[in-house]
Design an enzyme around this catalytic site. Structure first.
Site, PDB file in Angstrom:
ATOM      1  N   GLY A  48       0.798  -1.229   0.000  1.00 20.89           N
ATOM      2  CA  GLY A  48       0.000   0.000   0.000  1.00 20.89           C
ATOM      3  C   GLY A  48       0.827   1.274   0.000  1.00 20.89           C
ATOM      4  O   GLY A  48       1.890   1.370  -0.624  1.00 20.89           O
ATOM      5  N   TYR A 233     -12.592   5.065  13.253  1.00 30.31           N
ATOM      6  CA  TYR A 233     -11.429   5.481  12.469  1.00 30.31           C
ATOM      7  C   TYR A 233     -11.196   6.995  12.643  1.00 30.31           C
ATOM      8  O   TYR A 233     -10.074   7.444  12.871  1.00 30.31           O
ATOM      9  CB  TYR A 233     -11.676   5.140  11.007  1.00 30.31           C
ATOM     10  CG  TYR A 233     -10.511   5.387  10.091  1.00 30.31           C
ATOM     11  CD1 TYR A 233      -9.397   4.551  10.120  1.00 30.31           C
ATOM     12  CD2 TYR A 233     -10.524   6.435   9.175  1.00 30.31           C
ATOM     13  CE1 TYR A 233      -8.325   4.770   9.265  1.00 30.31           C
ATOM     14  CE2 TYR A 233      -9.465   6.654   8.315  1.00 30.31           C
ATOM     15  CZ  TYR A 233      -8.368   5.811   8.364  1.00 30.31           C
ATOM     16  OH  TYR A 233      -7.308   6.028   7.511  1.00 30.31           O
TER      17      TYR A 233
HETATM   18  P1  NDP Z   1      -3.134  -1.101   3.687  1.00 30.73           P
HETATM   19  O1  NDP Z   1      -4.180  -1.860   4.397  1.00 30.73           O
HETATM   20  O2  NDP Z   1      -2.811  -1.433   2.281  1.00 30.73           O
HETATM   21  O3  NDP Z   1      -1.770  -1.156   4.511  1.00 30.73           O
HETATM   22  C1  NDP Z   1      -1.746  -1.016   5.885  1.00 30.73           C
HETATM   23  C2  NDP Z   1      -0.363  -1.384   6.365  1.00 30.73           C
HETATM   24  O4  NDP Z   1      -0.335  -1.226   7.793  1.00 30.73           O
HETATM   25  C3  NDP Z   1       0.010  -2.835   6.068  1.00 30.73           C
HETATM   26  O5  NDP Z   1       1.369  -2.916   5.772  1.00 30.73           O
HETATM   27  C4  NDP Z   1      -0.299  -3.515   7.389  1.00 30.73           C
HETATM   28  O6  NDP Z   1       0.431  -4.705   7.619  1.00 30.73           O
HETATM   29  C5  NDP Z   1       0.177  -2.419   8.333  1.00 30.73           C
HETATM   30  N1  NDP Z   1      -0.253  -2.643   9.706  1.00 30.73           N
HETATM   31  C6  NDP Z   1      -1.495  -2.772  10.204  1.00 30.73           C
HETATM   32  N2  NDP Z   1      -1.451  -3.021  11.529  1.00 30.73           N
HETATM   33  C7  NDP Z   1      -0.137  -3.051  11.867  1.00 30.73           C
HETATM   34  C8  NDP Z   1       0.569  -3.269  13.063  1.00 30.73           C
HETATM   35  N3  NDP Z   1      -0.054  -3.536  14.203  1.00 30.73           N
HETATM   36  N4  NDP Z   1       1.914  -3.188  13.052  1.00 30.73           N
HETATM   37  C9  NDP Z   1       2.576  -2.944  11.911  1.00 30.73           C
HETATM   38  N5  NDP Z   1       1.974  -2.771  10.732  1.00 30.73           N
HETATM   39  C10 NDP Z   1       0.636  -2.823  10.709  1.00 30.73           C
HETATM   40  O7  NDP Z   1      -3.592   0.405   3.858  1.00 30.73           O
HETATM   41  P2  NDP Z   1      -3.101   1.791   3.224  1.00 30.73           P
HETATM   42  O8  NDP Z   1      -1.789   1.638   2.564  1.00 30.73           O
HETATM   43  O9  NDP Z   1      -4.226   2.343   2.460  1.00 30.73           O
HETATM   44  O10 NDP Z   1      -2.970   2.665   4.553  1.00 30.73           O
HETATM   45  C11 NDP Z   1      -1.761   3.194   5.044  1.00 30.73           C
HETATM   46  C12 NDP Z   1      -2.068   4.334   5.976  1.00 30.73           C
HETATM   47  O11 NDP Z   1      -2.797   5.346   5.288  1.00 30.73           O
HETATM   48  C13 NDP Z   1      -2.930   3.942   7.189  1.00 30.73           C
HETATM   49  O12 NDP Z   1      -2.454   4.600   8.333  1.00 30.73           O
HETATM   50  C14 NDP Z   1      -4.296   4.477   6.802  1.00 30.73           C
HETATM   51  O13 NDP Z   1      -5.096   4.743   7.927  1.00 30.73           O
HETATM   52  C15 NDP Z   1      -3.918   5.732   6.051  1.00 30.73           C
HETATM   53  N6  NDP Z   1      -4.981   6.223   5.174  1.00 30.73           N
HETATM   54  C16 NDP Z   1      -5.397   5.447   4.110  1.00 30.73           C
HETATM   55  C17 NDP Z   1      -6.419   5.913   3.315  1.00 30.73           C
HETATM   56  C18 NDP Z   1      -6.901   5.127   2.127  1.00 30.73           C
HETATM   57  O14 NDP Z   1      -7.819   5.614   1.447  1.00 30.73           O
HETATM   58  N7  NDP Z   1      -6.343   3.954   1.823  1.00 30.73           N
HETATM   59  C19 NDP Z   1      -7.087   7.213   3.566  1.00 30.73           C
HETATM   60  C20 NDP Z   1      -6.544   7.939   4.699  1.00 30.73           C
HETATM   61  C21 NDP Z   1      -5.537   7.444   5.465  1.00 30.73           C
HETATM   62  P3  NDP Z   1      -0.120  -6.160   7.126  1.00 30.73           P
HETATM   63  O15 NDP Z   1       0.199  -6.259   5.680  1.00 30.73           O
HETATM   64  O16 NDP Z   1       0.666  -7.114   7.975  1.00 30.73           O
HETATM   65  O17 NDP Z   1      -1.575  -6.191   7.417  1.00 30.73           O
END
Ligand code: NDP
Length: 314
Positions: A48, A233
């Protein structure tokens, strides 16, 4: 599409184009305060937006530590970047687990003797588009707020002094705006307290999230005046935004040469697993403002929330 929606979509498209153009302008030598010795840690970087941030920072010539809660997935993701010729190292990190954070902290101290940039990207959201279930509210608050806060606390002592200042960037959301137009806490007195930097405290933010979780537990949150959309959230990201403002104030008291700048940004609605790929911007574009904030040349910007390289009011 209604006229209003059409206009908003046109505006967004225009801004996306402007940013694409801005990204083609290379940093000049005098703007580049970093080198391959500069260490940038990115959490949740195995996929992501986090993966894209890691890729873009490495593309600018920094050494990136790609962290992932699953070791083998992290190694595979890092391999993709290493094979592209980037300086990328990899380590396990689960921001929900104290031992994982302390193991990572020990490793990075021994191997790199510190950190220059921390990008808190790891996060979760269990509700999609129209859902607003509170089933995972606790896990969401713990990951998005407490996990991020714990990483900030663990990394600050490792942040290396430099003339440009160390940087913390939190991938947050405009849903966590205190005075958002469509989604905000209804209690005006609480909003006022939280927006006053003179009285804002970690305790006040922690109390807000624990009141929310108590109401979720008691199933009374619906009448609690919380943001109506993506409620858990929104509360988790509001807490991140407020904590960043608080930390910015505290960190600004550090002497010149030891400054740490901390900012948040909203990446937009992004095509990643989190949105079941239903977003309207690519991860590549979504990473841009985070990378831009991490690399800001000679500008002491701190305690702010951005979207598409522009400041938003929290
Ligand atoms: P993804 O779900 O694609 O990626 C999330 C990432 O966070 C993954 O690598 C996941 O790991 C990791 N993660 C979750 N929990 C933990 C943990 N406890 N420790 C370490 N890593 C963890 O989401 P996005 O790339 O879209 O999101 C990235 C950020 O952007 C987040 O903070 C999200 O809230 C923010 N965001 C995203 C938006 C969107 O539209 N997508 C909008 C606004 C904000 P694993 O692969 O192991 O699950």
């Amino acid at each position: 599409m209604t006229g209003k929606k059409e206009k908003a979509s046109e505006k967004r498209e225009k801004r996306l184009q402007e940013i694409s153009l801005l990204r083609t302008i290379p940093y000049s030598d005098h703007q580049r305060w970093w080198s391959e010795e500069t260490i940038a840690v990115v959490t949740g970087a195995n996929r992501g937006i986090g993966f894209e941030i890691a890729k873009q920072l490495a593309g600018h010539g920094l050494t990136v530590i790609l962290t992932s809660r699953d070791t083998s997935v992290g190694i595979e993701a890092a391999k993709v970047l290493q094979e592209g010729g980037f300086n990328v190292d990899v380590h396990q990190l689960d921001i929900l687990h104290e031992e994982s954070i302390s193991e990572f902290t020990k490793w990075i101290k021994e191997k790199y003797d510190g950190v220059d940039i921390l990008v808190n990207n790891a996060g979760v959201n269990y509700n999609l588009v129209s859902g607003n279930s509170m089933e995972y509210a606790k896990q969401m608050i713990e990951t998005n707020y407490f996990g991020t806060k714990n990483m900030i606390k663990a990394m600050i002592p490792l942040m290396r002094p430099s003339a440009a200042g160390a940087r913390i960037v939190n991938v947050s959301s405009r849903l966590g705006k205190l005075n958002g137009r469509r989604s905000r806490i209804e209690d005006e007195a609480l909003r006022e307290k939280l927006s006053n930097l003179e009285i804002l405290s970690e305790e006040l933010i922690d109390n807000m999230v624990s009141t929310f979780l108590q109401q979720v537990e008691a199933d009374t949150w619906q009448s609690g005046g919380w943001p109506q959309k993506f409620t858990d959230y929104a509360v988790s990201k509001l807490a991140v935004n407020l904590y960043s403002m608080l930390m910015a104030k505290q960190l600004s008291e550090r002497p010149e040469g030891e400054k740490i700048y901390i900012n948040c940004y909203c990446p937009g609605w992004v095509r990643t697993a989190m949105t079941s790929w239903s977003g309207n911007v690519s991860a590549e574009h979504a990473a841009d403002t985070g990378v831009w904030l991490a690399l800001l040349p000679n500008e002491a910007v701190t305690g702010k929330l951005f979207a598409e390289r522009r400041e938003l009011k929290v």
